[in-house]
Scaffold this motif. Structure first.
Motif, mmCIF file in Angstrom:
data_model
loop_
_atom_site.group_PDB
_atom_site.id
_atom_site.type_symbol
_atom_site.label_atom_id
_atom_site.label_comp_id
_atom_site.label_asym_id
_atom_site.label_seq_id
_atom_site.Cartn_x
_atom_site.Cartn_y
_atom_site.Cartn_z
ATOM 1 N N ARG A 132 5.292 0.500 -2.792
ATOM 2 C CA ARG A 132 5.747 1.481 -3.786
ATOM 3 C C ARG A 132 5.389 2.899 -3.331
ATOM 4 O O ARG A 132 6.228 3.809 -3.377
ATOM 5 C CB ARG A 132 5.104 1.177 -5.140
ATOM 6 N N GLN A 133 4.149 3.102 -2.880
ATOM 7 C CA GLN A 133 3.718 4.427 -2.421
ATOM 8 C C GLN A 133 4.535 4.906 -1.227
ATOM 9 O O GLN A 133 4.944 6.075 -1.173
ATOM 10 C CB GLN A 133 2.243 4.388 -2.021
ATOM 11 N N LEU A 134 4.761 4.012 -0.287
ATOM 12 C CA LEU A 134 5.523 4.395 0.898
ATOM 13 C C LEU A 134 6.940 4.795 0.536
ATOM 14 O O LEU A 134 7.452 5.809 1.021
ATOM 15 C CB LEU A 134 5.512 3.254 1.921
ATOM 16 N N ARG A 135 7.566 4.035 -0.335
ATOM 17 C CA ARG A 135 8.924 4.377 -0.761
ATOM 18 C C ARG A 135 8.928 5.713 -1.506
ATOM 19 O O ARG A 135 9.821 6.533 -1.294
ATOM 20 C CB ARG A 135 9.503 3.273 -1.653
ATOM 21 N N GLN A 136 7.928 5.952 -2.364
ATOM 22 C CA GLN A 136 7.855 7.211 -3.105
ATOM 23 C C GLN A 136 7.691 8.408 -2.171
ATOM 24 O O GLN A 136 8.115 9.510 -2.495
ATOM 25 C CB GLN A 136 6.708 7.176 -4.110
ATOM 26 N N HIS A 137 7.084 8.176 -1.007
ATOM 27 C CA HIS A 137 6.890 9.252 -0.032
ATOM 28 C C HIS A 137 8.026 9.327 0.991
ATOM 29 O O HIS A 137 7.915 10.016 1.998
ATOM 30 C CB HIS A 137 5.539 9.096 0.659
ATOM 31 N N GLY A 138 9.103 8.609 0.732
ATOM 32 C CA GLY A 138 10.297 8.733 1.541
ATOM 33 C C GLY A 138 10.386 7.819 2.746
ATOM 34 O O GLY A 138 11.310 7.946 3.553
ATOM 35 N N TYR A 139 9.456 6.892 2.888
ATOM 36 C CA TYR A 139 9.529 5.959 4.007
ATOM 37 C C TYR A 139 10.584 4.893 3.732
ATOM 38 O O TYR A 139 10.719 4.413 2.608
ATOM 39 C CB TYR A 139 8.179 5.276 4.251
ATOM 40 N N LEU A 140 11.299 4.536 4.762
ATOM 41 C CA LEU A 140 12.265 3.454 4.717
ATOM 42 C C LEU A 140 11.552 2.209 5.223
ATOM 43 O O LEU A 140 10.964 2.228 6.307
ATOM 44 C CB LEU A 140 13.445 3.798 5.628
ATOM 45 N N LEU A 141 11.560 1.142 4.449
ATOM 46 C CA LEU A 141 10.842 -0.074 4.812
ATOM 47 C C LEU A 141 11.811 -1.180 5.207
ATOM 48 O O LEU A 141 12.869 -1.337 4.610
ATOM 49 C CB LEU A 141 9.994 -0.568 3.635
ATOM 50 N N ALA A 142 11.408 -1.935 6.211
ATOM 51 C CA ALA A 142 12.147 -3.128 6.623
ATOM 52 C C ALA A 142 11.103 -4.198 6.911
ATOM 53 O O ALA A 142 9.943 -3.897 7.188
ATOM 54 C CB ALA A 142 12.989 -2.850 7.866
ATOM 55 N N THR A 143 11.512 -5.433 6.839
ATOM 56 C CA THR A 143 10.599 -6.527 7.113
ATOM 57 C C THR A 143 11.212 -7.468 8.145
ATOM 58 O O THR A 143 12.422 -7.662 8.180
ATOM 59 C CB THR A 143 10.235 -7.287 5.816
ATOM 60 N N THR A 144 10.343 -8.001 8.980
ATOM 61 C CA THR A 144 10.747 -9.057 9.908
ATOM 62 C C THR A 144 9.768 -10.200 9.716
ATOM 63 O O THR A 144 8.595 -9.991 9.428
ATOM 64 C CB THR A 144 10.712 -8.592 11.379
ATOM 65 N N THR A 145 10.264 -11.411 9.869
ATOM 66 C CA THR A 145 9.402 -12.567 9.672
ATOM 67 C C THR A 145 9.826 -13.721 10.564
ATOM 68 O O THR A 145 11.015 -13.879 10.858
ATOM 69 C CB THR A 145 9.399 -13.016 8.195
ATOM 70 N N GLY A 146 8.859 -14.496 10.944
ATOM 71 C CA GLY A 146 9.119 -15.708 11.698
ATOM 72 C C GLY A 146 9.647 -16.834 10.831
ATOM 73 O O GLY A 146 10.062 -17.871 11.344
ATOM 74 N N PHE A 147 9.640 -16.647 9.516
ATOM 75 C CA PHE A 147 10.220 -17.646 8.613
ATOM 76 C C PHE A 147 11.742 -17.599 8.704
ATOM 77 O O PHE A 147 12.318 -16.557 9.012
ATOM 78 C CB PHE A 147 9.818 -17.385 7.162
ATOM 79 N N ASP A 148 12.375 -18.709 8.355
ATOM 80 C CA ASP A 148 13.830 -18.688 8.281
ATOM 81 C C ASP A 148 14.244 -18.027 6.966
ATOM 82 O O ASP A 148 13.413 -17.737 6.093
ATOM 83 C CB ASP A 148 14.427 -20.090 8.443
ATOM 84 N N ARG A 149 15.537 -17.763 6.822
ATOM 85 C CA ARG A 149 16.052 -17.027 5.656
ATOM 86 C C ARG A 149 15.732 -17.743 4.341
ATOM 87 O O ARG A 149 15.358 -17.102 3.364
ATOM 88 C CB ARG A 149 17.574 -16.840 5.811
#
Length: 145
Positions: free
Chosen positions: A21-38
């Motif tokens: 939440r803080q990162l988004r409020q400060h304008g950061y664009l977030l993405a996630t990568t994971t070794g799990f399947d979809r």
């Protein structure tokens, strides 16, 4: 199916959602990568209500080759429409996460101890920082990047 049921009751990392939440409020664009399947990743994110924090979510079955290859990170950049690796900080809790970030040539490669590895294990990999928790990420980015 059994593997997915294991993750139905795993609690979120303390402070992770506040960090997002803080990162988004400060304008950061977030993405996630994971070794799990979809299927597994979607069930976890849906249960936690975290989908809306991320501009991209890349899973192991989205790429031909997983970590330590940088392809999940590049695919996340592509999906989030980020052009320059010099703008990307990756955060991970395994040696393979840090290796992938290094292989991608990103601006920073941050290890976190709020997951699968220890400081000793992560410290053996090239990295820019190692944090006690992903919850500490907003303060690090505000002070250093």
């Amino acid at each position: 199916m059994l593997f997915r049921s294991i993750y139905r009751s795993v609690p979120p990392i303390a402070g992770a959602e506040d960090a997002f939440r803080q990162l988004r409020q400060h304008g950061y664009l977030l993405a996630t990568t994971t070794g799990f399947d979809r299927a597994i990743a979607s069930s976890i994110f849906r249960r936690l209500g975290w989908e809306h924090y991320f501009a991209a979510s890349i899973c192991s079955d989205d790429v031909v080759q997983g970590r330590p290859s940088p392809f999940m990170l590049f695919h996340a950049m592509e999906s989030a429409r980020v052009d320059r690796v010099s703008e990307v900080v990756t955060v991970g809790d395994t040696p393979l996460d840090l290796q992938a970030g290094t292989n991608a040539g990103l601006r920073a490669v941050v290890g976190v101890l709020s997951g699968a590895s220890t400081a000793e294990v992560l410290g053996r990999e090239p990295h820019s920082d190692v944090l006690a928790s992903v919850a500490d990420l907003p303060a690090l980015l505000a002070s250093k990047y």
